[in-house]
Write a protein that holds these residues in place. Structure first.
Motif, short mmCIF file in Angstrom:
data_model
loop_
_atom_site.label_atom_id
_atom_site.label_comp_id
_atom_site.label_asym_id
_atom_site.label_seq_id
_atom_site.Cartn_x
_atom_site.Cartn_y
_atom_site.Cartn_z
N LEU A 88 8.89 7.14 -0.18
CA LEU A 88 7.95 6.06 0.11
C LEU A 88 8.20 4.87 -0.81
O LEU A 88 8.08 3.71 -0.40
CB LEU A 88 6.52 6.58 -0.07
CG LEU A 88 5.41 5.86 0.72
CD1 LEU A 88 5.74 5.78 2.20
CD2 LEU A 88 4.07 6.56 0.52
N LEU A 89 8.57 5.16 -2.06
CA LEU A 89 8.93 4.07 -2.99
C LEU A 89 10.20 3.37 -2.54
O LEU A 89 10.31 2.14 -2.64
CB LEU A 89 9.11 4.64 -4.40
CG LEU A 89 7.83 4.99 -5.15
CD1 LEU A 89 8.16 5.67 -6.47
CD2 LEU A 89 6.98 3.75 -5.41
N LEU A 145 0.83 -1.21 0.00
CA LEU A 145 0.00 0.00 0.00
C LEU A 145 0.87 1.26 0.00
O LEU A 145 0.58 2.23 -0.70
CB LEU A 145 -0.92 -0.01 1.21
CG LEU A 145 -1.84 1.21 1.39
CD1 LEU A 145 -2.77 1.36 0.19
CD2 LEU A 145 -2.64 1.09 2.69
N ALA A 146 1.96 1.21 0.78
CA ALA A 146 2.90 2.33 0.80
C ALA A 146 3.51 2.54 -0.59
O ALA A 146 3.64 3.68 -1.06
CB ALA A 146 4.00 2.09 1.83
N GLY A 147 3.87 1.45 -1.26
CA GLY A 147 4.41 1.56 -2.61
C GLY A 147 3.38 2.08 -3.61
O GLY A 147 3.71 2.84 -4.51
N ILE A 168 12.93 -1.46 -0.10
CA ILE A 168 13.78 -2.05 0.93
C ILE A 168 13.01 -3.03 1.80
O ILE A 168 13.42 -4.18 2.00
CB ILE A 168 14.42 -0.94 1.81
CG1 ILE A 168 15.38 -0.08 0.96
CG2 ILE A 168 15.16 -1.54 2.99
CD1 ILE A 168 15.92 1.13 1.67
N VAL A 169 11.85 -2.59 2.31
CA VAL A 169 11.09 -3.42 3.25
C VAL A 169 10.47 -4.62 2.54
O VAL A 169 10.42 -5.72 3.09
CB VAL A 169 10.02 -2.58 3.97
CG1 VAL A 169 9.22 -3.45 4.93
CG2 VAL A 169 10.66 -1.43 4.72
N MET A 170 10.00 -4.43 1.30
CA MET A 170 9.41 -5.56 0.57
C MET A 170 10.45 -6.64 0.32
O MET A 170 10.14 -7.84 0.35
CB MET A 170 8.78 -5.09 -0.73
CG MET A 170 8.05 -6.18 -1.50
SD MET A 170 6.70 -6.96 -0.54
CE MET A 170 5.43 -5.70 -0.67
N GLY A 227 3.83 5.49 -5.61
CA GLY A 227 3.87 5.48 -7.06
C GLY A 227 2.92 6.50 -7.68
O GLY A 227 3.31 7.29 -8.54
N PHE A 228 1.68 6.51 -7.23
CA PHE A 228 0.69 7.39 -7.84
C PHE A 228 0.88 8.85 -7.43
O PHE A 228 0.58 9.76 -8.20
CB PHE A 228 -0.72 6.92 -7.48
CG PHE A 228 -1.28 5.95 -8.47
CD1 PHE A 228 -1.61 6.35 -9.75
CD2 PHE A 228 -1.46 4.61 -8.13
CE1 PHE A 228 -2.13 5.45 -10.67
CE2 PHE A 228 -1.97 3.70 -9.05
CZ PHE A 228 -2.31 4.12 -10.33
N TRP A 229 1.36 9.08 -6.22
CA TRP A 229 1.54 10.45 -5.75
C TRP A 229 2.99 10.93 -5.85
O TRP A 229 3.34 11.96 -5.34
CB TRP A 229 1.03 10.58 -4.32
CG TRP A 229 -0.46 10.79 -4.29
CD1 TRP A 229 -1.11 11.99 -4.29
CD2 TRP A 229 -1.46 9.78 -4.27
NE1 TRP A 229 -2.46 11.79 -4.28
CE2 TRP A 229 -2.73 10.44 -4.26
CE3 TRP A 229 -1.46 8.38 -4.27
CZ2 TRP A 229 -3.93 9.76 -4.25
CZ3 TRP A 229 -2.66 7.72 -4.26
CH2 TRP A 229 -3.87 8.38 -4.24
#
Length: 269
Positions: free
Chosen positions: A70-71, A57-59, A76-78, A63-65
């Motif tokens: 945040l990307l 959801l963060a990605g 990193i976390v994914m 991406g859209f904003w």
């Protein structure tokens, strides 16, 4: 940049969808009576699925904003979550790689031995303080009572394909030589020395063979079957998640390159 951002957002939306089978697998395990009593695998799977959902959801938002940090957080976390999911898939496969049922004379169902299963699984049930809780949970279910409703005659029961948990917990081991009255009531053992479980058997309906090693083995056999099914779902999800992550990395790199090229043109053209 806008096109690349939309692509990244769409990719991360798909990653969000991939969290659903992970969370669903954990919920399915939690609804199974044996897993709900043992409480080992379902919560790590559910928590991992929720984390994948949150990070994806963060990605998606990044991406859209067009929020670069945040990307970067997503990438990193994914990657960490993918490594954790892969480790879980390998771990489940390793601990369920051993153990199978054994044929009993003139019986359609299988019987189970505790020593056949991995040491890690055996330690989850062998310690008395753990097994007491599990046993109380199992004895509160209707799995043994259901056998009495389904099988009235000995031969019908002997020809039945009952679950490993029912085989191990609801009846005495065949080698003890008990005489069938009904699936959960047996008398006149021939050989009580054949196995320690022969002495553990009780016709008390809240006791039965819940104290037997065969019950622990039947529980592990049930867990193995369900965990293997869950592992297949997690493996397929893992492969899909890796593909989505790699596509996302490429899209992010292309977006960065496009952004640098745009800034270069603005500065020098």
């Amino acid at each position: 940049m806008a096109l690349s951002s939309n692509v990244i957002g769409a990719i991360n939306f798909f990653a969000m969808l991939l969290s659903i089978p992970v969370i669903g697998t954990g919920i399915w395990l939690a609804t199974e009576p044996d897993n709900s009593c043992v409480k080992i695998l379902q919560w790590p799977v559910i928590i991992l699925g929720i984390l994948i959902l949150i990070v994806a959801l963060a990605g998606f938002i990044g991406g859209f904003w067009r929020i670069p940090w945040l990307l970067l957080f997503y990438l990193i976390v994914m990657l960490i979550l993918i490594i954790l999911l892969a480790s879980l898939v390998v771990f489940v496969y390793m601990v369920t790689n051993r153990g199978s049922g054994h044929l009993a004379p003139s019986r359609a169902f299988l019987e189970y031995r505790l020593d056949d299963y991995s040491g890690w699984l055996r330690r989850r049930v062998q310690r008395s303080y753990k097994w007491d809780r599990i046993r109380n949970c199992l004895s509160s279910t209707s799995m043994c009572a259901e056998l009495n409703q389904s099988y009235r005659f000995a031969q019908d029961f002997f020809n039945a394909h009952i679950s490993p948990l029912q085989s191990g917990c609801c009846k005495p081991p065949t080698q003890c030589g008990y005489t069938f009255v009904n699936p959960t009531y047996w008398i006149s053992p021939i050989n009580t020395a054949a196995d320690m479980d022969c002495l553990q058997w009780s016709n008390e309906q809240t006791q039965l063979c819940y104290a037997c090693d065969s019950c622990k083995a039947g529980l592990l056999a049930n867990l193995k079957k369900e965990w293997r099914t869950a592992d297949i779902v997690l493996l397929i999800t893992l492969v899909a998640l890796i593909c989505v992550y790699l596509i996302g990395c490429c899209a992010f790199r292309n977006a960065k390159t496009e952004n640098l090229f745009r800034k270069y043109k603005q500065g020098y053209v």
